[in-house]
Design a protein around this motif. Structure first.
Motif, PDB file in Angstrom:
ATOM      1  N   ALA A 368      19.375  30.307  59.435  1.00 44.66           N
ATOM      2  CA  ALA A 368      19.195  30.402  58.112  1.00 44.66           C
ATOM      3  C   ALA A 368      17.899  31.240  57.934  1.00 44.66           C
ATOM      4  CB  ALA A 368      19.105  29.247  57.126  1.00 44.66           C
ATOM      5  N   LEU A 369      18.001  32.384  57.100  1.00 45.15           N
ATOM      6  CA  LEU A 369      16.971  33.475  56.740  1.00 45.15           C
ATOM      7  C   LEU A 369      16.940  33.197  55.115  1.00 45.15           C
ATOM      8  CD1 LEU A 369      17.243  36.078  59.364  1.00 45.15           C
ATOM      9  CD2 LEU A 369      15.488  34.138  59.415  1.00 45.15           C
ATOM     10  N   ILE A 370      15.564  32.926  54.598  1.00 45.80           N
ATOM     11  CA  ILE A 370      15.414  33.296  53.067  1.00 45.80           C
ATOM     12  C   ILE A 370      14.294  34.025  52.812  1.00 45.80           C
ATOM     13  CG2 ILE A 370      14.891  31.783  51.123  1.00 45.80           C
ATOM     14  CD1 ILE A 370      16.083  29.327  53.083  1.00 45.80           C
ATOM     15  N   GLY A 371      14.562  34.812  51.882  1.00 45.79           N
ATOM     16  CA  GLY A 371      13.348  35.796  51.487  1.00 45.79           C
ATOM     17  C   GLY A 371      13.673  36.337  50.083  1.00 45.79           C
ATOM     18  N   LEU A 372      12.751  37.362  49.694  1.00 53.53           N
ATOM     19  CA  LEU A 372      12.922  38.022  48.389  1.00 53.53           C
ATOM     20  C   LEU A 372      13.498  39.589  48.654  1.00 53.53           C
ATOM     21  CD1 LEU A 372       9.707  36.925  46.671  1.00 53.53           C
ATOM     22  CD2 LEU A 372      11.703  36.041  46.458  1.00 53.53           C
ATOM     23  N   HIS A 373      14.663  39.805  48.217  1.00 51.15           N
ATOM     24  CA  HIS A 373      15.087  41.111  48.503  1.00 51.15           C
ATOM     25  C   HIS A 373      15.524  41.060  49.900  1.00 51.15           C
ATOM     26  CE1 HIS A 373      13.839  42.204  44.196  1.00 51.15           C
ATOM     27  NE2 HIS A 373      12.575  41.876  44.597  1.00 51.15           N
ATOM     28  N   LEU A 374      15.951  40.218  50.510  1.00 55.04           N
ATOM     29  CA  LEU A 374      16.168  40.332  52.017  1.00 55.04           C
ATOM     30  C   LEU A 374      17.643  41.008  52.014  1.00 55.04           C
ATOM     31  CD1 LEU A 374      15.297  39.327  54.706  1.00 55.04           C
ATOM     32  CD2 LEU A 374      17.064  37.335  54.333  1.00 55.04           C
ATOM     33  N   ASN A 375      17.692  42.048  52.817  1.00 58.52           N
ATOM     34  CA  ASN A 375      18.829  42.811  52.907  1.00 58.52           C
ATOM     35  C   ASN A 375      19.833  42.054  53.900  1.00 58.52           C
ATOM     36  OD1 ASN A 375      20.797  45.065  54.030  1.00 58.52           O
ATOM     37  ND2 ASN A 375      19.782  46.178  52.411  1.00 58.52           N
ATOM     38  N   HIS A 376      21.123  42.010  53.204  1.00 53.39           N
ATOM     39  CA  HIS A 376      22.219  40.836  54.175  1.00 53.39           C
ATOM     40  C   HIS A 376      22.532  41.902  55.171  1.00 53.39           C
ATOM     41  CE1 HIS A 376      24.007  37.151  52.232  1.00 53.39           C
ATOM     42  NE2 HIS A 376      22.650  37.384  51.765  1.00 53.39           N
ATOM     43  N   ALA A 377      23.041  43.078  54.961  1.00 51.10           N
ATOM     44  CA  ALA A 377      23.701  44.006  55.954  1.00 51.10           C
ATOM     45  C   ALA A 377      22.679  44.549  57.221  1.00 51.10           C
ATOM     46  CB  ALA A 377      24.091  45.224  55.332  1.00 51.10           C
ATOM     47  N   THR A 378      21.314  44.828  56.653  1.00 51.87           N
ATOM     48  CA  THR A 378      20.428  45.135  57.572  1.00 51.87           C
ATOM     49  C   THR A 378      19.915  44.010  58.556  1.00 51.87           C
ATOM     50  OG1 THR A 378      19.512  46.881  56.200  1.00 51.87           O
ATOM     51  CG2 THR A 378      18.108  46.289  58.010  1.00 51.87           C
ATOM     52  N   THR A 379      19.766  42.842  57.977  1.00 52.42           N
ATOM     53  CA  THR A 379      19.434  41.648  58.709  1.00 52.42           C
ATOM     54  C   THR A 379      20.351  41.293  59.835  1.00 52.42           C
ATOM     55  OG1 THR A 379      17.850  41.104  56.997  1.00 52.42           O
ATOM     56  CG2 THR A 379      18.233  39.601  58.669  1.00 52.42           C
ATOM     57  N   THR A 380      21.773  41.139  59.150  1.00 53.61           N
ATOM     58  CA  THR A 380      22.735  40.934  59.886  1.00 53.61           C
ATOM     59  C   THR A 380      23.018  41.819  61.023  1.00 53.61           C
ATOM     60  OG1 THR A 380      23.896  39.763  58.084  1.00 53.61           O
ATOM     61  CG2 THR A 380      25.385  40.422  59.980  1.00 53.61           C
ATOM     62  N   ALA A 381      22.755  43.035  60.619  1.00 59.81           N
ATOM     63  CA  ALA A 381      23.006  44.065  62.092  1.00 59.81           C
ATOM     64  C   ALA A 381      21.768  43.867  62.930  1.00 59.81           C
ATOM     65  CB  ALA A 381      23.116  45.524  61.295  1.00 59.81           C
ATOM     66  N   LEU A 382      20.703  43.606  62.397  1.00 58.89           N
ATOM     67  CA  LEU A 382      19.416  43.563  63.706  1.00 58.89           C
ATOM     68  C   LEU A 382      20.009  42.288  64.457  1.00 58.89           C
ATOM     69  CD1 LEU A 382      16.760  43.893  64.442  1.00 58.89           C
ATOM     70  CD2 LEU A 382      15.806  42.589  62.594  1.00 58.89           C
ATOM     71  N   LEU A 383      20.211  41.135  63.867  1.00 56.64           N
ATOM     72  CA  LEU A 383      20.585  40.031  64.578  1.00 56.64           C
ATOM     73  C   LEU A 383      21.801  40.120  65.617  1.00 56.64           C
ATOM     74  CD1 LEU A 383      20.124  37.100  61.880  1.00 56.64           C
ATOM     75  CD2 LEU A 383      18.908  37.336  64.150  1.00 56.64           C
ATOM     76  N   GLU A 384      22.629  40.787  65.093  1.00 55.25           N
ATOM     77  CA  GLU A 384      23.871  41.055  65.969  1.00 55.25           C
ATOM     78  C   GLU A 384      23.618  42.100  67.206  1.00 55.25           C
ATOM     79  OE1 GLU A 384      26.797  42.757  63.235  1.00 55.25           O
ATOM     80  OE2 GLU A 384      27.599  40.815  62.678  1.00 55.25           O
ATOM     81  N   SER A 385      22.447  43.037  66.911  1.00 49.87           N
ATOM     82  CA  SER A 385      22.023  43.766  67.942  1.00 49.87           C
ATOM     83  C   SER A 385      21.556  43.206  69.109  1.00 49.87           C
ATOM     84  CB  SER A 385      21.234  45.045  67.350  1.00 49.87           C
ATOM     85  OG  SER A 385      19.878  44.381  66.968  1.00 49.87           O
ATOM     86  N   CYS A 386      20.943  42.063  68.951  1.00 46.09           N
ATOM     87  CA  CYS A 386      20.146  40.871  69.705  1.00 46.09           C
ATOM     88  C   CYS A 386      21.182  40.291  70.650  1.00 46.09           C
ATOM     89  CB  CYS A 386      19.268  40.222  69.242  1.00 46.09           C
ATOM     90  SG  CYS A 386      18.063  40.877  68.181  1.00 46.09           S
ATOM     91  N   LEU A 387      22.438  40.235  70.097  1.00 45.39           N
ATOM     92  CA  LEU A 387      23.464  39.582  70.988  1.00 45.39           C
ATOM     93  C   LEU A 387      23.876  40.090  72.271  1.00 45.39           C
ATOM     94  CD1 LEU A 387      25.859  38.416  68.097  1.00 45.39           C
ATOM     95  CD2 LEU A 387      23.964  37.116  69.069  1.00 45.39           C
ATOM     96  N   LEU A 388      24.600  39.492  73.315  1.00 46.61           N
ATOM     97  CA  LEU A 388      24.967  40.173  74.566  1.00 46.61           C
ATOM     98  C   LEU A 388      26.119  41.201  74.163  1.00 46.61           C
ATOM     99  CD1 LEU A 388      25.392  37.175  77.158  1.00 46.61           C
ATOM    100  CD2 LEU A 388      23.501  38.691  76.397  1.00 46.61           C
ATOM    101  N   THR A 389      26.240  42.304  74.981  1.00 50.15           N
ATOM    102  CA  THR A 389      27.201  43.012  74.578  1.00 50.15           C
ATOM    103  C   THR A 389      28.408  42.703  75.339  1.00 50.15           C
ATOM    104  OG1 THR A 389      26.634  44.419  76.677  1.00 50.15           O
ATOM    105  CG2 THR A 389      25.612  45.068  74.669  1.00 50.15           C
ATOM    106  N   ASP A 390      29.716  43.500  75.425  1.00 51.49           N
ATOM    107  CA  ASP A 390      30.825  42.884  75.822  1.00 51.49           C
ATOM    108  C   ASP A 390      30.688  43.020  77.280  1.00 51.49           C
ATOM    109  OD1 ASP A 390      32.146  42.501  73.557  1.00 51.49           O
ATOM    110  OD2 ASP A 390      33.035  44.357  73.581  1.00 51.49           O
ATOM    111  N   ALA A 391      30.042  43.919  77.859  1.00 51.17           N
ATOM    112  CA  ALA A 391      29.751  44.152  79.522  1.00 51.17           C
ATOM    113  C   ALA A 391      29.019  43.016  79.801  1.00 51.17           C
ATOM    114  CB  ALA A 391      29.213  45.466  79.653  1.00 51.17           C
TER     115      ALA A 391
END
Length: 412
Positions: A368-391
Motif C-alpha cells: 500500500a502506498l499513500i500520498g498527496l497527488h500520488l499518480n496511480h498510473a505512473t507509480t503502478t508502472a514503476l512497480l511493474e517495471s521492477c518485476l521479473l520479465t517473462d524471460a
C-alpha cells in the motif's frame, strides 16, 4: 430428569478488571488536553503518565493523578535506559499495582511522544507482574491516538529523526518523526482528530481523509471545532468501547493474514491510496534502484514483498519520512513442510488457502502506498517495471539466485 442445558446455563461472569485506555500522539499539548477532558468527565479515573526526558541517563518520572488530586510523582531509576525497559520495569507494573490498590478505577495510560502503542501491546503479551500476566490484572480496552490537525501534516512530511528534536529514547534510536507518527495512527482503533475553532475546515477535511487512508479500521472522533468541549461526549466515544482486539496482528502481518492494508481508491481525490499486488516476484536490483523514487512520491508505504533472489523469505516493507525499512517476516508457507504450517496463525493459513496459486503457493507482493497527488498510473508502472520479465521468469528459481541482489544477507 436431566437439566435443560438452555435454561440452566449461567450468565458469563462480569469482567471486573479495570479498563485501560492507552492514549498516544506526537503533540503533547493535544494529548494531555484530551486526557484532562477524560478526567473531568470521571472523578474516579486515574491518569498515568511518564516523562522520558532523562531516559538516556536511566531516569524516568512517573505521575499518577485523578481529576482533583496528584497521587504520585516519582523518579524511577532503571537498570537500562530504554523504552522497552520502561514498559517492563515500571509502566506495566504500575498498572497492575493500581488495579490492586484501587479496584474499580479505570486507567488512562498517556504515552510520551516517542513511544509507539504497538510497543505497549507487544510488552503486554509477554510481561508478568509477580508471576501473573499483566493482562489478567487489567483489560486493555482501546488504543486511542490524538492527532493535532494543525501539526500532523508537517510531522508526517518531516525528514527529521527523533534525535533532531531531542526525543530519541537511546543513542541508537534512529527512528524518523514521520515513522513514529504513522505508527501511532495505524495501530490505533480510535483517532481523536484534535482541532481548534480557527482551524481551516478544508484542511481539517484533508487531514481526516489522510488519517482514514492510513488507518481505515479506526473510528475517527473530531473535536475542537467549537469553543466548548463536551467532555462526557468524548468519554463515551473513546472509553470502554472494547475496540481493541489483542489477537489482531501487527501492521506488517496484516496482509499475510489476508486483512486489508489500504482503502481502494480511484485516485480522484487529493489524498491518494494505491494498492499494488503481484504474483510475479521483484528483480532485486531494479527494486532497489526504484526505492528513492517510490518513497519520494509517497508519504507512507507498507506491506510485504516477494523478491526473486530470496524466494523463500517474506520481506516486510515500510517507508515514511523518506526512509525505507525492510526486514524478514519468516518463510512463505510454500517454502515450509506442511507439518510446520501449524506454527503460524489460523488467519494466515486460511488466507493462504483462499489465495493459493498452484505454482507460486502463497508467495505474493502486497504493497500500500499513500500520498498527496500520488499518480496511480505512473507509480503502478514503476512497480511493474521492477518485476521479473517473462524471460527472467522462465529461467526458474535456479537462475533467480544468481541475480544481482543489494539485499543479500539483509533478511536472516
Amino acid at each position: 430428569m436431566s437439566a435443560n442445558p438452555i435454561t440452566s446455563a449461567l450468565p458469563a461472569p462480569a469482567d471486573s478488571r479495570p479498563a485501560v485506555t492507552v492514549l498516544s500522539g506526537f503533540s503533547p499539548g493535544a494529548v494531555h488536553a484530551a486526557a484532562r477532558a477524560l478526567l473531568i468527565a470521571d472523578d474516579r479515573l486515574l491518569v498515568v503518565s511518564h516523562d522520558l526526558t532523562g531516559i538516556r541517563d536511566g531516569l524516568v518520572r512517573r505521575t499518577v493523578r485523578t481529576a482533583d488530586r496528584l497521587l504520585e510523582q516519582t523518579t524511577v531509576e532503571l537498570v537500562h535506559g530504554c523504552v522497552s525497559c520502561t514498559l517492563r520495569e515500571d509502566v506495566l507494573p504500575t498498572l497492575a499495582r493500581l488495579a490492586h490498590t484501587r479496584p474499580g478505577d479505570d486507567i488512562v495510560l498517556v504515552l510520551p511522544p516517542s513511544v509507539e502503542p504497538e510497543a505497549v501491546a507487544s510488552a503486554c503479551a509477554h510481561c508478568r507482574v509477580d508471576g501473573v500476566p499483566v493482562t489478567e490484572t487489567v483489560r486493555f480496552d482501546s488504543y486511542v491516538t490524538v492527532v493535532d490537525a494543525d501539526r500532523f501534516l508537517d510531522d508526517l512530511t518531516s525528514s527529521d529523526d527523533l534525535r533532531h528534536r531531542d526525543l530519541h529514547a537511546a543513542d541508537d534510536d534512529h527512528r524518523a518523526v514521520a515513522e513514529v507518527v504513522v505508527h501511532q495512527v495505524e495501530f490505533s482503533d480510535t483517532v481523536v482528530l484534535w482541532s481548534r475553532p480557527g482551524t481551516d475546515t478544508l484542511e481539517l477535511s484533508r487531514i481526516g481523509t489522510l488519517v482514514h487512508r492510513l488507518a481505515p479500521w479506526a473510528v475517527q472522533v473530531p473535536v475542537g471545532t467549537s469553543r466548548s468541549l463536551d467532555c462526557t461526549g468524548l468519554t463515551t466515544l473513546v472509553r470502554r468501547t472494547g475496540r481493541h482486539n489483542p489477537e489482531r496482528p501487527g501492521l506488517l502481518g496484516l496482509a499475510l493474514e489476508g486483512r486489508p492494508i489500504a482503502v481502494h481508491d480511484t485516485g480522484s481525490s487529493e489524498v491518494v491510496s494505491l494498492l499494488f499486488e503481484s504474483r510475479r516476484p521483484f528483480h532485486p536490483q531494479r527494486l532497489h534502484d526504484a526505492l528513492d523514487e517510490l518513497t519520494g512520491e509517497a508519504l507512507r508505504g507498507r506491506g510485504q514483498l516477494w523478491i526473486a533472489s530470496q524466494p523463500d523469505t517474506v520481506v516486510a516493507f515500510e517507508s515514511a519520512g523518506g526512509g525505507v525499512r525492510m526486514g524478514g517476516l519468516g518463510y512463505w508457507l510454500a517454502a515450509l513442510p506442511p507439518e510446520r504450517w501449524t506454527e503460524t496463525s489460523i488467519g494466515r493459513r486460511i488466507a493462504a488457502d483462499l489465495t493459493w496459486d498452484p505454482y507460486y503457493g502463497d508467495r505474493r507482493t502486497v504493497i500500500a502506498l499513500i500520498g498527496l497527488h500520488l499518480n496511480h498510473a505512473t507509480t503502478t508502472a514503476l512497480l511493474e517495471s521492477c518485476l521479473l520479465t517473462d524471460a527472467e521468469l522462465a529461467g526458474g528459481t535456479e537462475t533467480w539466485h544468481a541475480l544481482p541482489d543489494p539485499f543479500a544477507g539483509c533478511f536472516p
